[in-house]
Structures are given as structure tokens and as C-alpha cells.
Enzyme design. Sequence first.
Site, short mmCIF file in Angstrom:
data_model
loop_
_atom_site.label_atom_id
_atom_site.label_comp_id
_atom_site.label_asym_id
_atom_site.label_seq_id
_atom_site.Cartn_x
_atom_site.Cartn_y
_atom_site.Cartn_z
N GLY A 1 45.16 31.89 34.74
CA GLY A 1 44.22 32.22 35.15
C GLY A 1 43.39 31.36 35.88
N ASP B 1 45.39 45.54 47.49
CA ASP B 1 44.59 44.88 46.57
C ASP B 1 43.65 43.80 47.20
OD1 ASP B 1 47.17 43.60 46.29
OD2 ASP B 1 46.31 42.12 45.08
#
Length: 462
Positions: free
Chosen positions: A129, A257
Site C-alpha cells: 500500500g 482501470d
Amino acid sequence: MADFPQAPSYRPDPAILKLGDAFYDPVTAADFPQTILRFRNDRAAAEIGLDPLDDNAWLRHFARFEPLPGNLPEPLALRYHGHQFRVYNPEIGDGRGFTFAQMRRGDGALLELGTKGSGQTPYSRFGDGRLTLKGGVREVLATEMLEALGVETSRSLSLVETGEALQRNDEPSPTRSAVLVRMSRSHIRIGTFQRLAYFGDAANMRRLVDWCLAELFGVEPEQDPVAQFFGLVVARTARLAAGYMAAGFVHGVLNTDNINVTGESFDYGPWRFAPAFDPAFTAAYFDHAGLYAFGRQPDAILWNCAQLAVSLRLISDAPPLIARLEQFEAQYRLSYPAPLLRRLGLRARDGEAGWRLKDAVDDALLATQWPIDRFFFDGFGGTLPAGYGPEWDRVRDTLAEHDPVPGARTPPYFAGEPCSMLIDEVEAIWSAIDRDDDWGPFHAKIAAIRQMREALDTAKVE
């Protein structure tokens, strides 16, 4: 918040909450060991009333992610799917970013603050992340350069170094870490619609279409709002494709995306600017087939629009969608002259003159392999200097079909050398930071880009 300077231009509007929780997941930002401010874009912040923040408040909001007043009470990781190099992946979503805030600009446009490197989410899979500092530096440079060249793009609002040592397989590790905040119209992607189609969720797809028309495009729905929405996406993504080509830019990963419905370029990974006109030039080392090569980008974006049409078939008949999709080429032709003429400080005398110039310039650049940035710098104002041989005669003829804007070469920018953003320059900027913590070359490049933007702004084509 008593210490939040309430600028009149700060107009919070967390409109995404109107969609409901089927579109996002509340998440918690990472707790970083350090927060060192490396870049703040006060020009962009001024548009949404955030420029009065001092650096301490800036870090609280854009590194610790303390909510902004009247805004989202917690970050939201968006849900979406996508084709990645034309292979459908239903296991993606916001894996290292989230939507943090939304507000209205002075003209009423909804703007959104999203992050990159802000910690793990339900969609992180096996990732940490995080964002490398190099990745953050590269994104700031890409967005500043593209904005200067007139390409619709997200804008880098903030870059903060976060003090973690990250392991990466494709670059020397451990490497420094950062969190980026970007400002854009939206992070609703083609992949957002693909996810709804995947689950057969017609009700939420209709809700999303209506929300996009009202909140992102600011238009009243027509008799066929689905086709209306799709036509707007086609027009805006065609304009994006034209902007890439006029800028000599290669995004590198034009997956569904990574294409948002407002037609803004965003999410910069292995991007590059082409040094010379080469349709086969690629940015991503892993793009072995050249799927997203420089010259294939318009086709790639058109293919992505077709995937949106496939998804919208859940709530629409095919013929109106096909009719809008078939307008992509016309919209591309219509959009191309503006960024091209802006780079050359010219105005067209007729509707087709800009396209004729485009063909002539492409042919000459391809034949001579002349540096792209050098040509636009030298040709600004419509006259090529000595040194451009007979291969450029057709360009000279088509340049003569246009009128220079008043004072085209008067800004100080044209007293120096062309501003470029080639890979060697990017690596040199990063090397100074990595080796000596020297941010001088980075800030000097930002200043040079902004000087170029100011010069090109004299040549806007309305």
C-alpha cells in the site's frame, strides 16, 4: 477546526456519498514514521481554498489525513475492476490509495483529492500500500509537464516523504517512501462500470450514470441518459488521446482501470516522453508487444471506450452506444489542433488547417527523427530557422496557413533552450535526491516547466 483558515473559496461537497456504500469501502490511512514535506502545489490549492494552510496543517491533512472541515469523515477506497493489458481482472480496486475529500471550484466544478501510497486497503492483495519516493517525484514531474503542454491531467497537490524503507523487485532496495495527493475531477473509471456489469448490478449502474451526468459533467439528463453519458466519455477520452500525441507522451499502462470517465490522464507509472517521433516507442519495460506504444495510444483508448460500451449494455440497447463510439475518430480529429497549435503559438484560419499541419509535422518528424521538443521550440510563432532542410518544406507551407498569436516569441522562455522531460533528465533529478538529498534539480525543473507553461498560455486556442 479552529485552526483551519476558512478561505471563502473552500467549498466542501462530499458528493460521492450520494452514491452509497456499494461503491467504496471506508479505510484508515497508514501511520507513517515521518512526514517531510517535499512539494506543495499552492497554485492548485488556491483553486479550492487550501492555499492558506501552513505547512503544519498541510501535513496533518495530507500526510496524517485528518479530515478537512465539512468533508468526508473518513477516507474511501473505491471499488472497480479492469482490463489490464486486455486481460480482465476482477480482483483490483484502490489498493494503495483512497478518496480523501471533494470540493467545488469557483466555476462549480467538482474536484476530488485522491491519494497514492496512503496504506493498505481491502484491495491491496499482497502489496504494502506504499509509494516509493521516486515514484512520487516522477508523478509530480509528469503532471506538471502535461499540464504545461495542455493535456487534461490530474495535478499533483502534495508530496510528503514518509520515512519507511520499501522493498521493490524492479528498482534498487530498500528505497525511500512517500505519499502523494492528487487533485482531479474524478476517480470514477471505466473499470468502475465494468465491476457493476460483472455483478449484473443494473440499479447501481443507472445510479452511477445519473450521478456522473449531474456531478461530473453538470448537465441535465436527455431522453437517453446512458447514450448521453457515453457520448461525453467518448469525446473527452478522444481529446485525451489527441493531447498525448501532440505532447509526444506515452502513458505506458492504458488499462481500463486507468481511464477515468472525465478524460483526465492520471496514475503515472512507467511513463515517458518520446525523444523523437517513433510510433513504436514504449514506456513500460514489460510491454513486450507494444500494446501501449506511442502510436497505438488512440486505438488503445478507443478499445477501452468499447469496453465501457459493453458494460453499459446492461442498461442500454446497443445501437445508440455504437453510434457514439463511432464518433471517436471525428472527436479525435476535432481535438487534435488545439494542443498542437498551442505548442506552436498559432491560430488556424480554417477548420482543416490544423489537421493538415499535424500530418505534415508527423511526417517530417518521422523522416528526420528530429527532437520533438526542439521542433516545437524552434517553430513557435510559425517560422522555422535555418537548419531545417527540404524535408521540412511541407511543414513550412502548412505553417504559413496559420497566423501567429500576438507576441508569440516574446516571453523570456524563448531566450533559452526548450524544456523537455526525457528519461535521462528524470533519472538525473532522482539521482541527485537519492545520492545527496539534493532537491535543487527537481525544483529547478518545476520552475522551468512553469515558465514554459506561461509562455504557451499566450497561445491558447479557444
